[in-house]
Design an enzyme around this catalytic site. Structure first.
Site, mmCIF file in Angstrom:
data_model
loop_
_atom_site.group_PDB
_atom_site.id
_atom_site.type_symbol
_atom_site.label_atom_id
_atom_site.label_comp_id
_atom_site.label_asym_id
_atom_site.label_seq_id
_atom_site.Cartn_x
_atom_site.Cartn_y
_atom_site.Cartn_z
ATOM 1 C CD GLU A 1 -2.402 1.513 2.469
ATOM 2 O OE1 GLU A 1 -3.491 2.202 2.410
ATOM 3 O OE2 GLU A 1 -2.334 0.970 3.365
ATOM 4 C CD GLU B 1 -6.848 2.629 6.383
ATOM 5 O OE1 GLU B 1 -6.371 1.827 6.829
ATOM 6 O OE2 GLU B 1 -6.359 3.352 5.252
#
Length: 272
Positions: free
Chosen positions: A150, A249
């Protein structure tokens, strides 16, 4: 076109509840059928598995341990000299993933050492990351798990994080050359570092293994004021037949439940 599937990231959502187990229950009551656990290592894996089963939840993502956060660690994958700790973290993450039947592990790259200059340290850190990723990928393949990279923006979120753009992640994935590794594309980070989301989603779609969302720049709910049109982005992902989960998120502006109207509207429109 299939409806999109959403997972509650319990490191961000349902912070009204003091424990991870209670957040899992709250997510289930809110209608979620999947969760991201982030760093679950303060709770026992069997206890978390029992909670997931009790509340009808699929655990879809967890991270490798961050390292020593008191010393500023945020992952160890690309940090030279910490290969043994990284391997221990991979083993622990795999143990939890197997217990929780979680198919994806985010292999955290980590930060530049304090005082290091980005240009000077990048080559050594990339070499370390590639070495560690090859090690992790071979273990993950044996366990039928997917490892994720990520990119995290260095403009707002973490100025010292090593992996910052999807281009950088894609280049590293190509050098590593392991099919058990994929790109974790957080639209929040990608917008800050790259913009051009339509073309970036299309360009990297073949290597995307997971997607996360939050509005830019305040990292609140997708329908809060900001730069991104999530109605369009969701339609785009539907048209691309994205079948994975989308991790929520983001930082709720207030109570988590009060901020879920965007999700309930999506479910209602799609008869979910």
């Amino acid at each position: 076109m299939a409806s999109l599937r959403f997972a509650a990231n319990l490191a961000w959502l349902f912070q009204e509840e003091p424990t991870l187990i209670q957040r899992m229950e709250a997510a289930s009551r809110a209608g979620f059928r999947a969760v991201e656990l982030g760093f679950p290592y303060g709770s026992g894996a069997p206890e978390l598995r029992a909670a997931a089963e009790r509340h009808g939840l699929e655990v879809v993502l967890l991270n490798t341990p961050p390292g020593n956060q008191e010393k500023g660690d945020m992952g160890l994958g690309a940090v030279p000299g910490h290969q043994p700790e990284f391997r221990e973290g991979v083993a622990l993450a795999v143990k939890y993933a197997k217990e929780l039947k979680c198919p994806r592990i985010h292999l955290m790259a980590g930060r530049f050492p304090t005082g290091a200059k980005r240009d000077a340290a990048s080559t050594e850190m990339e070499a370390t990351f590639i070495e560690n990723l090859r090690y992790a990928a071979d273990i993950l393949k044996q366990e039928n798990l997917i490892g994720l990279l990520e990119p995290i923006n260095n403009q707002i979120s973490d100025p010292n994080y090593f992996l910052t753009t999807p281009q950088q992640a894609a280049a590293i994935l190509e050098k590593v050359g392991r099919p058990s590794l994929k790109l974790q594309l957080d639209i929040f980070h990608c917008q800050i570092m790259n913009g051009n989301l339509t073309q970036n989603l299309k360009r990297y779609f073949p290597i995307i293994g997971h997607i996360q969302i939050a509005q830019v720049p305040e990292r609140h709910e997708p329908d809060s004021p900001g730069e991104l049109n999530f109605h369009y982005l969701f339609q785009l992902l539907e048209s691309m037949n994205y079948s994975g989960y989308i991790g929520c998120e983001y930082k709720p502006k207030g109570n988590t439940l009060d901020g879920l109207s965007w999700l309930y509207a999506y479910w209602e429109d799609h008869c979910v």
